[in-house]
Write an enzyme that holds these catalytic residues in place. Structure first.
Site, PDB file in Angstrom:
ATOM      1  N   ASP A  33      43.142 -42.248  21.671  1.00 54.32           N
ATOM      2  CA  ASP A  33      41.930 -42.911  22.164  1.00 54.32           C
ATOM      3  C   ASP A  33      41.868 -44.393  21.769  1.00 54.32           C
ATOM      4  O   ASP A  33      42.481 -44.819  20.796  1.00 54.32           O
ATOM      5  CB  ASP A  33      40.698 -42.170  21.613  1.00 54.32           C
ATOM      6  CG  ASP A  33      39.448 -42.519  22.408  1.00 54.32           C
ATOM      7  OD1 ASP A  33      39.562 -42.914  23.582  1.00 54.32           O
ATOM      8  OD2 ASP A  33      38.343 -42.403  21.834  1.00 54.32           O
ATOM      9  N   HIS A  50      46.040 -48.941  28.640  1.00 53.69           N
ATOM     10  CA  HIS A  50      46.741 -47.677  28.908  1.00 53.69           C
ATOM     11  C   HIS A  50      48.254 -47.890  28.895  1.00 53.69           C
ATOM     12  O   HIS A  50      49.005 -47.058  28.394  1.00 53.69           O
ATOM     13  CB  HIS A  50      46.301 -47.096  30.262  1.00 53.69           C
ATOM     14  CG  HIS A  50      44.866 -46.673  30.282  1.00 53.69           C
ATOM     15  ND1 HIS A  50      44.318 -45.876  29.293  1.00 53.69           N
ATOM     16  CD2 HIS A  50      43.854 -46.930  31.152  1.00 53.69           C
ATOM     17  CE1 HIS A  50      43.041 -45.659  29.563  1.00 53.69           C
ATOM     18  NE2 HIS A  50      42.728 -46.297  30.671  1.00 53.69           N
ATOM     19  N   LEU A 144      61.727 -31.350  18.497  1.00 51.74           N
ATOM     20  CA  LEU A 144      60.266 -31.440  18.575  1.00 51.74           C
ATOM     21  C   LEU A 144      59.732 -30.851  19.886  1.00 51.74           C
ATOM     22  O   LEU A 144      60.226 -31.162  20.963  1.00 51.74           O
ATOM     23  CB  LEU A 144      59.860 -32.919  18.508  1.00 51.74           C
ATOM     24  CG  LEU A 144      58.375 -33.226  18.691  1.00 51.74           C
ATOM     25  CD1 LEU A 144      57.609 -33.001  17.394  1.00 51.74           C
ATOM     26  CD2 LEU A 144      58.163 -34.667  19.162  1.00 51.74           C
TER      27      LEU A 144
HETATM   28  C1  IPE Z   1      39.455 -38.145  24.894  1.00 50.39           C
HETATM   29  O1  IPE Z   1      39.022 -39.449  24.916  1.00 50.39           O
HETATM   30  C2  IPE Z   1      40.481 -37.909  25.954  1.00 50.39           C
HETATM   31  C3  IPE Z   1      41.745 -38.593  25.786  1.00 50.39           C
HETATM   32  C4  IPE Z   1      42.084 -39.391  24.822  1.00 50.39           C
HETATM   33  C5  IPE Z   1      42.727 -38.335  26.808  1.00 50.39           C
HETATM   34  P1  IPE Z   1      37.722 -39.897  25.743  1.00 50.39           P
HETATM   35  O2  IPE Z   1      37.639 -41.358  25.617  1.00 50.39           O
HETATM   36  O3  IPE Z   1      37.781 -39.333  27.107  1.00 50.39           O
HETATM   37  O4  IPE Z   1      36.565 -39.145  24.953  1.00 50.39           O
HETATM   38  P2  IPE Z   1      35.023 -39.496  24.827  1.00 50.39           P
HETATM   39  O5  IPE Z   1      34.498 -39.654  26.223  1.00 50.39           O
HETATM   40  O6  IPE Z   1      34.923 -40.763  24.043  1.00 50.39           O
HETATM   41  O7  IPE Z   1      34.451 -38.337  24.089  1.00 50.39           O
HETATM   42  C1  IPE Z   2      42.158 -43.043  25.888  1.00 50.63           C
HETATM   43  O1  IPE Z   2      41.652 -44.326  25.850  1.00 50.63           O
HETATM   44  C2  IPE Z   2      42.950 -42.766  27.125  1.00 50.63           C
HETATM   45  C3  IPE Z   2      42.286 -41.857  28.071  1.00 50.63           C
HETATM   46  C4  IPE Z   2      41.149 -41.248  27.878  1.00 50.63           C
HETATM   47  C5  IPE Z   2      42.966 -41.610  29.316  1.00 50.63           C
HETATM   48  P1  IPE Z   2      40.278 -44.687  26.547  1.00 50.63           P
HETATM   49  O2  IPE Z   2      40.550 -45.045  27.960  1.00 50.63           O
HETATM   50  O3  IPE Z   2      39.288 -43.596  26.369  1.00 50.63           O
HETATM   51  O4  IPE Z   2      39.837 -45.971  25.747  1.00 50.63           O
HETATM   52  P2  IPE Z   2      38.394 -46.294  25.194  1.00 50.63           P
HETATM   53  O5  IPE Z   2      37.975 -45.125  24.362  1.00 50.63           O
HETATM   54  O6  IPE Z   2      37.509 -46.475  26.381  1.00 50.63           O
HETATM   55  O7  IPE Z   2      38.586 -47.536  24.400  1.00 50.63           O
HETATM   56 MG    MG Z   3      37.975 -43.140  24.898  1.00 51.37          MG
END
Ligand code: IPE
Ligand code: IPE
Ligand code: MG
Length: 254
Positions: A33, A50, A144
């Site tokens: 995240d 990303h 792994l």
């Molecule tokens: C969780 O992160 C999903 C992934 C990292 C793929 P999100 O960014 O979607 O989660 P919330 O919305 O902050 O809970």
């Molecule tokens: C995690 O990073 C990747 C996915 C959920 C696909 P985010 O896109 O949620 O990044 P933040 O949390 O908004 O910074």
């Molecule tokens: Mg996120």
């Protein structure tokens, strides 16, 4: 400046040396995240984050093999992430396709066994086929186990497990009275390596966001404010060191 770099190198060397290689968590799960915030802070679009996050995954998979982790489950796209703008979703799907194209050979050379978990039926047919082909290519690898969670939700996983259980009961191959935790576990995407030992979440939020709900029953949790693109092997080592300093009781007494 140079002094600071030398000092940092020394710290790194010593934290790796502190690791107890006989107590490496078997199954590590990571909620990757913070990509979007990482990019925004740099004045860049979320897609840039990303892209950087995909490079981090590549490095961390290699680090995990070097550290002797046996199972690594990473959250790439949740069942809730479809709520995001279509451009972002499309970009993430394209990135997964590219990631496979660029890294399959290296993953294979590192003896990684790739496995996608989640409901793939909602993905583009060509991406589904690429996932299946990549899994098949690495099916005999013995290193792994890398579970990549795509269109994954812990609740959806349980719903689908229940559907398969019901199907087997209907066929007469399973008796309701025989359903217990061990039997149900066999129907999960991550079977047979279900139990997570260490859950890592970068990006400052402290929640599980529908990840591996069953599997995390006795996982140790480790959070960091670092965003996923800034996550390094040293961060992983810090998380494992924290894990090694904890007493796991599983409900019992010391
Ligand atoms: C969780 O992160 C999903 C992934 C990292 C793929 P999100 O960014 O979607 O989660 P919330 O919305 O902050 O809970
Ligand atoms: C995690 O990073 C990747 C996915 C959920 C696909 P985010 O896109 O949620 O990044 P933040 O949390 O908004 O910074
Ligand atoms: Mg996120």
């Amino acid at each position: 400046m140079i002094n600071r770099i030398i000092r940092r190198r020394k710290q790194t060397a010593s934290s790796a040396e502190l690791l107890d290689m006989n107590n490496i968590p078997h199954h590590v799960a990571i909620i990757m995240d913070g990509n979007g915030r990482w990019a925004k802070r740099r004045g860049m679009p979320r897609a840039y984050g990303h892209h950087a996050g995909a490079n981090t995954l590549k490095r961390i998979v290699i680090a995990a093999t070097e550290l002797g982790i046996k199972v690594l489950t990473v959250y790439a796209f949740s069942t809730e992430n479809w709520k995001r703008p279509v451009d972002e979703v499309t970009y993430i799907m394209k990135l997964m396709d590219e990631y496979l194209g660029k890294n399959l050979l290296e993953l294979n050379e590192n003896n990684v066994r790739l496995h996608f978990i989640g409901d793939m039926s909602r993905l583009h047919a060509t991406l589904q086929q690429k996932f299946i082909a990549a899994e098949a290519e690495m099916a005999n690898n013995t290193g792994l186990v890398l579970n990549v969670a795509v269109n994954y939700g812990g609740r959806l996983e349980m719903v689908q497990a229940m559907q398969h259980v019901a199907e087997d009961v209907r066929k007469g191959t399973l008796l309701p009275a025989d359903i217990d935790e061990a039997v149900l576990s066999r129907y999960l995407y991550t079977a047979p390596d279900n139990d997570v030992d260490l859950l890592i979440r970068p990006g400052a939020d402290k929640r599980v966001s529908n990840f591996l709900l069953w599997q995390m029953a006795y996982a140790e949790f480790w959070f960091t404010d670092l965003c996923w693109p800034d996550f390094t092997k040293d961060t992983l080592i810090d998380a494992i060191l924290s894990f090694q300093g904890r007493e796991r009781r599983f409900g019992g007494l010391k």
